[in-house]
Write an enzyme that holds these catalytic residues in place. Structure first.
Site, PDB file in Angstrom:
ATOM      1  N   SER A  72       7.337   6.422  11.621  1.00 21.84           N
ATOM      2  CA  SER A  72       8.580   7.181  11.405  1.00 21.84           C
ATOM      3  C   SER A  72       9.183   6.815  10.051  1.00 21.84           C
ATOM      4  CB  SER A  72       9.614   6.848  12.495  1.00 21.84           C
ATOM      5  OG  SER A  72       9.101   7.070  13.788  1.00 21.84           O
TER       6      SER A  72
ATOM      7  N   LEU B 270      19.343  -1.793  13.572  1.00 18.01           N
ATOM      8  CA  LEU B 270      17.943  -1.890  13.175  1.00 18.01           C
ATOM      9  C   LEU B 270      17.109  -0.727  13.699  1.00 18.01           C
ATOM     10  CD1 LEU B 270      15.940  -3.793  11.731  1.00 18.01           C
ATOM     11  CD2 LEU B 270      15.482  -4.790  13.981  1.00 18.01           C
ATOM     12  N   ASP B 271      16.388  -0.077  12.781  1.00 17.13           N
ATOM     13  CA  ASP B 271      15.441   0.986  13.137  1.00 17.13           C
ATOM     14  C   ASP B 271      16.101   2.087  13.971  1.00 17.13           C
ATOM     15  OD1 ASP B 271      12.989  -1.619  13.673  1.00 17.13           O
ATOM     16  OD2 ASP B 271      13.568  -0.581  11.842  1.00 17.13           O
TER      17      ASP B 271
ATOM     18  N   GLU C  15       1.002   6.851   6.982  1.00 15.70           N
ATOM     19  CA  GLU C  15       2.159   6.417   6.181  1.00 15.70           C
ATOM     20  C   GLU C  15       2.048   6.904   4.743  1.00 15.70           C
ATOM     21  OE1 GLU C  15       2.205   2.173   6.587  1.00 15.70           O
ATOM     22  OE2 GLU C  15       3.325   2.280   8.461  1.00 15.70           O
TER      23      GLU C  15
ATOM     24  N   ARG D 273      22.592 -14.576   4.994  1.00 11.25           N
ATOM     25  CA  ARG D 273      21.994 -13.248   4.842  1.00 11.25           C
ATOM     26  C   ARG D 273      22.844 -12.409   3.898  1.00 11.25           C
ATOM     27  NH1 ARG D 273      18.028 -10.893   8.056  1.00 11.25           N
ATOM     28  NH2 ARG D 273      18.129 -12.620   9.523  1.00 11.25           N
TER      29      ARG D 273
ATOM     30  N   ASN E 256      13.507   3.972   5.093  1.00  8.97           N
ATOM     31  CA  ASN E 256      12.592   2.945   5.597  1.00  8.97           C
ATOM     32  C   ASN E 256      11.421   3.622   6.296  1.00  8.97           C
ATOM     33  OD1 ASN E 256      11.721   0.226   6.358  1.00  8.97           O
ATOM     34  ND2 ASN E 256      12.242   0.865   8.435  1.00  8.97           N
TER      35      ASN E 256
ATOM     36  N   SER F 120       0.831  -1.216   0.000  1.00 12.84           N
ATOM     37  CA  SER F 120       0.000   0.000   0.000  1.00 12.84           C
ATOM     38  C   SER F 120       0.856   1.252   0.000  1.00 12.84           C
ATOM     39  CB  SER F 120      -0.962  -0.006   1.193  1.00 12.84           C
ATOM     40  OG  SER F 120      -0.271   0.189   2.408  1.00 12.84           O
ATOM     41  N   ASN F 121       2.016   1.218   0.637  1.00 16.27           N
ATOM     42  CA  ASN F 121       2.930   2.362   0.576  1.00 16.27           C
ATOM     43  C   ASN F 121       3.502   2.507  -0.826  1.00 16.27           C
ATOM     44  OD1 ASN F 121       3.570   3.870   3.262  1.00 16.27           O
ATOM     45  ND2 ASN F 121       3.273   1.743   3.830  1.00 16.27           N
TER      46      ASN F 121
ATOM     47  N   MET G 183      10.702  -6.804   4.866  1.00 17.64           N
ATOM     48  CA  MET G 183      10.792  -7.413   6.188  1.00 17.64           C
ATOM     49  C   MET G 183      12.041  -8.267   6.382  1.00 17.64           C
ATOM     50  SD  MET G 183       8.347  -6.044   7.612  1.00 17.64           S
ATOM     51  CE  MET G 183       8.213  -6.943   9.139  1.00 17.64           C
ATOM     52  N   ARG G 184      13.151  -7.828   5.840  1.00 18.91           N
ATOM     53  CA  ARG G 184      14.412  -8.511   6.101  1.00 18.91           C
ATOM     54  C   ARG G 184      15.406  -7.548   6.723  1.00 18.91           C
ATOM     55  NH1 ARG G 184      14.213 -13.489   6.872  1.00 18.91           N
ATOM     56  NH2 ARG G 184      16.424 -13.712   6.475  1.00 18.91           N
ATOM     57  N   ILE G 185      16.086  -8.015   7.759  1.00 18.36           N
ATOM     58  CA  ILE G 185      17.157  -7.218   8.340  1.00 18.36           C
ATOM     59  C   ILE G 185      18.337  -7.270   7.380  1.00 18.36           C
ATOM     60  CG2 ILE G 185      18.758  -7.002  10.270  1.00 18.36           C
ATOM     61  CD1 ILE G 185      16.568  -8.308  12.029  1.00 18.36           C
TER      62      ILE G 185
ATOM     63  N   HIS H 214       8.786   2.907   9.382  1.00 23.49           N
ATOM     64  CA  HIS H 214       8.640   2.003  10.524  1.00 23.49           C
ATOM     65  C   HIS H 214       7.399   2.394  11.305  1.00 23.49           C
ATOM     66  CE1 HIS H 214       9.762  -0.663  13.787  1.00 23.49           C
ATOM     67  NE2 HIS H 214       9.475   0.320  14.618  1.00 23.49           N
TER      68      HIS H 214
HETATM   69  N1  LIG Z   1      20.093  -3.144   8.915  1.00 17.48           N
HETATM   70  C1  LIG Z   1      18.803  -2.763   8.813  1.00 17.48           C
HETATM   71  N2  LIG Z   1      17.940  -3.532   8.139  1.00 17.48           N
HETATM   72  C2  LIG Z   1      16.638  -3.144   8.041  1.00 17.48           C
HETATM   73  C3  LIG Z   1      16.183  -1.980   8.690  1.00 17.48           C
HETATM   74  C4  LIG Z   1      17.127  -1.177   9.391  1.00 17.48           C
HETATM   75  O1  LIG Z   1      16.798  -0.109   9.952  1.00 17.48           O
HETATM   76  N3  LIG Z   1      18.432  -1.592   9.426  1.00 17.48           N
HETATM   77  N4  LIG Z   1      14.816  -1.657   8.678  1.00 17.48           N
HETATM   78  C5  LIG Z   1      13.974  -2.840   8.429  1.00 17.48           C
HETATM   79  C6  LIG Z   1      12.508  -2.689   8.439  1.00 17.48           C
HETATM   80  N5  LIG Z   1      12.010  -3.210   9.709  1.00 17.48           N
HETATM   81  C7  LIG Z   1      11.346  -2.322  10.501  1.00 17.48           C
HETATM   82  O2  LIG Z   1      11.086  -1.169  10.124  1.00 17.48           O
HETATM   83  C8  LIG Z   1      12.203  -4.563  10.105  1.00 17.48           C
HETATM   84  C9  LIG Z   1      12.117  -5.563   9.160  1.00 17.48           C
HETATM   85  C10 LIG Z   1      12.325  -6.897   9.536  1.00 17.48           C
HETATM   86  C11 LIG Z   1      12.597  -7.228  10.857  1.00 17.48           C
HETATM   87  C12 LIG Z   1      12.845  -8.658  11.215  1.00 17.48           C
HETATM   88  O3  LIG Z   1      12.929  -9.009  12.382  1.00 17.48           O
HETATM   89  N6  LIG Z   1      12.982  -9.507  10.175  1.00 17.48           N
HETATM   90  C13 LIG Z   1      13.297 -10.931  10.346  1.00 17.48           C
HETATM   91  C14 LIG Z   1      12.324 -11.754   9.538  1.00 17.48           C
HETATM   92  C15 LIG Z   1      10.896 -11.361   9.873  1.00 17.48           C
HETATM   93  C16 LIG Z   1       9.932 -11.952   8.838  1.00 17.48           C
HETATM   94  O4  LIG Z   1      10.399 -12.491   7.812  1.00 17.48           O
HETATM   95  O5  LIG Z   1       8.716 -11.810   9.077  1.00 17.48           O
HETATM   96  C17 LIG Z   1      14.703 -11.231   9.829  1.00 17.48           C
HETATM   97  O6  LIG Z   1      15.179 -10.469   8.924  1.00 17.48           O
HETATM   98  O7  LIG Z   1      15.256 -12.224  10.276  1.00 17.48           O
HETATM   99  C18 LIG Z   1      12.676  -6.222  11.810  1.00 17.48           C
HETATM  100  C19 LIG Z   1      12.462  -4.886  11.449  1.00 17.48           C
HETATM  101  C20 LIG Z   1      14.405  -3.478   7.120  1.00 17.48           C
HETATM  102  N7  LIG Z   1      15.761  -3.910   7.319  1.00 17.48           N
HETATM  103  N1  LIG Z   2       9.418  -3.128  10.349  1.00 24.32           N
HETATM  104  C1  LIG Z   2       8.974  -2.749   9.049  1.00 24.32           C
HETATM  105  C2  LIG Z   2       7.474  -2.662   9.051  1.00 24.32           C
HETATM  106  O1  LIG Z   2       6.784  -3.266   9.868  1.00 24.32           O
HETATM  107  N2  LIG Z   2       6.962  -1.870   8.093  1.00 24.32           N
HETATM  108  C3  LIG Z   2       5.540  -1.729   7.973  1.00 24.32           C
HETATM  109  O2  LIG Z   2       5.054  -2.693   7.062  1.00 24.32           O
HETATM  110  C4  LIG Z   2       3.823  -2.189   6.514  1.00 24.32           C
HETATM  111  C5  LIG Z   2       3.877  -2.384   5.028  1.00 24.32           C
HETATM  112  O3  LIG Z   2       2.609  -2.108   4.501  1.00 24.32           O
HETATM  113  P1  LIG Z   2       2.415  -2.091   2.906  1.00 24.32           P
HETATM  114  O4  LIG Z   2       3.037  -3.361   2.396  1.00 24.32           O
HETATM  115  O5  LIG Z   2       0.923  -2.022   2.744  1.00 24.32           O
HETATM  116  O6  LIG Z   2       3.128  -0.861   2.408  1.00 24.32           O
HETATM  117  C6  LIG Z   2       3.751  -0.702   6.893  1.00 24.32           C
HETATM  118  O7  LIG Z   2       2.814  -0.498   7.922  1.00 24.32           O
HETATM  119  C7  LIG Z   2       5.148  -0.394   7.373  1.00 24.32           C
HETATM  120  O8  LIG Z   2       5.179   0.612   8.378  1.00 24.32           O
END
Ligand SMILES: Nc1nc2c(c(=O)[nH]1)N[C@@H](CN(C=O)c1ccc(C(=O)N[C@@H](CCC(=O)O)C(=O)O)cc1)CN2
Ligand SMILES: NCC(=O)N[C@@H]1O[C@H](COP(=O)([O-])[O-])[C@@H](O)[C@H]1O
Length: 217
Positions: A137, A145-146, A175, A66, A108, A14-15, A91-93, A110
């Protein structure tokens, strides 16, 4: 000349749709060259295809480490030569090498008022913590992370009987306003990152960035 970007997603998109819509309306002068997802099932890939945008599904499960996934991801990204990488529900770190490679050109979104509630499941955590407000944010991406420099935040009240779903819906609405605005600031040269500090129009932003108000443009 429109500003080349690549968008990374994992889900609904959606974003991404908000960015596509504002680009089509001429509000954003960006060229979304590709949408890349780590999940082939991400509906956001269909959104991109419906708009004629190139798509790639790159499953992290196909890589031993990774770092190997990140290297493959970087190869696809670099083939489009973007000036900005937009994480929109990705959703990957990301590994330290990857974040350093794109330092200052990766944003990003969040779903919390950082530095509160880093990580996952932020809406339920905010409700459980009996917060009076919650929000979203937009920040530059750093290895931690974040924890990257926050650019723009928007907030909403947490009402009595709020659920994670109702709160997520309110946050999504915010958002779709602040992410395109932040991308506009970056694509027009108003926003930059320097030594870990975000600057807007040459002025350093506070630790929690700018708090969104409707008159902001
Ligand atoms: N090094 C960074 N990587 C990412 C960031 C960041 O700031 N620094 N932002 C994230 C986005 N995010 C939150 O905003 C976020 C995404 C994913 C996870 C997480 O725990 N992921 C797991 C898998 C989870 C899943 O597959 O459902 C993982 O990667 O093992 C936490 C926060 C994007 N990356
Ligand atoms: N940690 C990262 C995280 O949780 N991000 C969140 O995933 C959603 C994606 O929605 P979308 O796929 O509809 O744009 C959004 O709410 C965004 O803030």
């Amino acid at each position: 000349m429109s500003f080349p970007v690549v968008v990374l997603i994992s889900g609904s998109g959606s974003n991404l749709q908000a960015l596509i819509d504002q680009s089509l309306q001429g509000v954003l002068n960006i060229d979304i060259r590709a949408v890349i997802s780590n999940k082939a099932s991400a509906y956001g890939l269909q959104r991109a295809e419906q708009s004629g945008i190139a798509t790639h599904a790159l499953s992290h499960k196909d890589f031993e480490t990774r770092e190997a996934f990140d290297q493959a991801l970087a190869t696809v990204i670099d083939s489009y030569q973007p000036k900005l990488i937009i994480l929109a529900g990705f959703m990957r770190i990301l590994s330290e090498d990857f974040t350093r490679r794109y330092e200052g050109m990766m944003l990003n979104i969040h779903p919390s008022l950082l530095p509160k509630f880093k990580g996952l499941n932020t809406h339920q955590r905010a409700i459980d913590a009996k917060e009076s407000e919650h929000g979203v944010s937009v920040h530059f991406v750093s290895a931690e992370l974040d924890a990257g420099a926050v650019v723009l935040q928007a907030s909403t009240a947490i009402d009595e009987n709020e659920t994670a779903e109702s709160l997520a819906n309110k946050v999504h609405t915010l958002e779709h306003i602040i992410y395109p605005l932040t991308v506009k600031w970056f694509s027009t040269g108003r926003l930059e990152l320097n030594s870990g500090i975000a600057y807007l129009d040459g002025a350093p932003l506070p630790i929690s960035g700018v708090r969104y108000q409707p008159e902001l443009s």
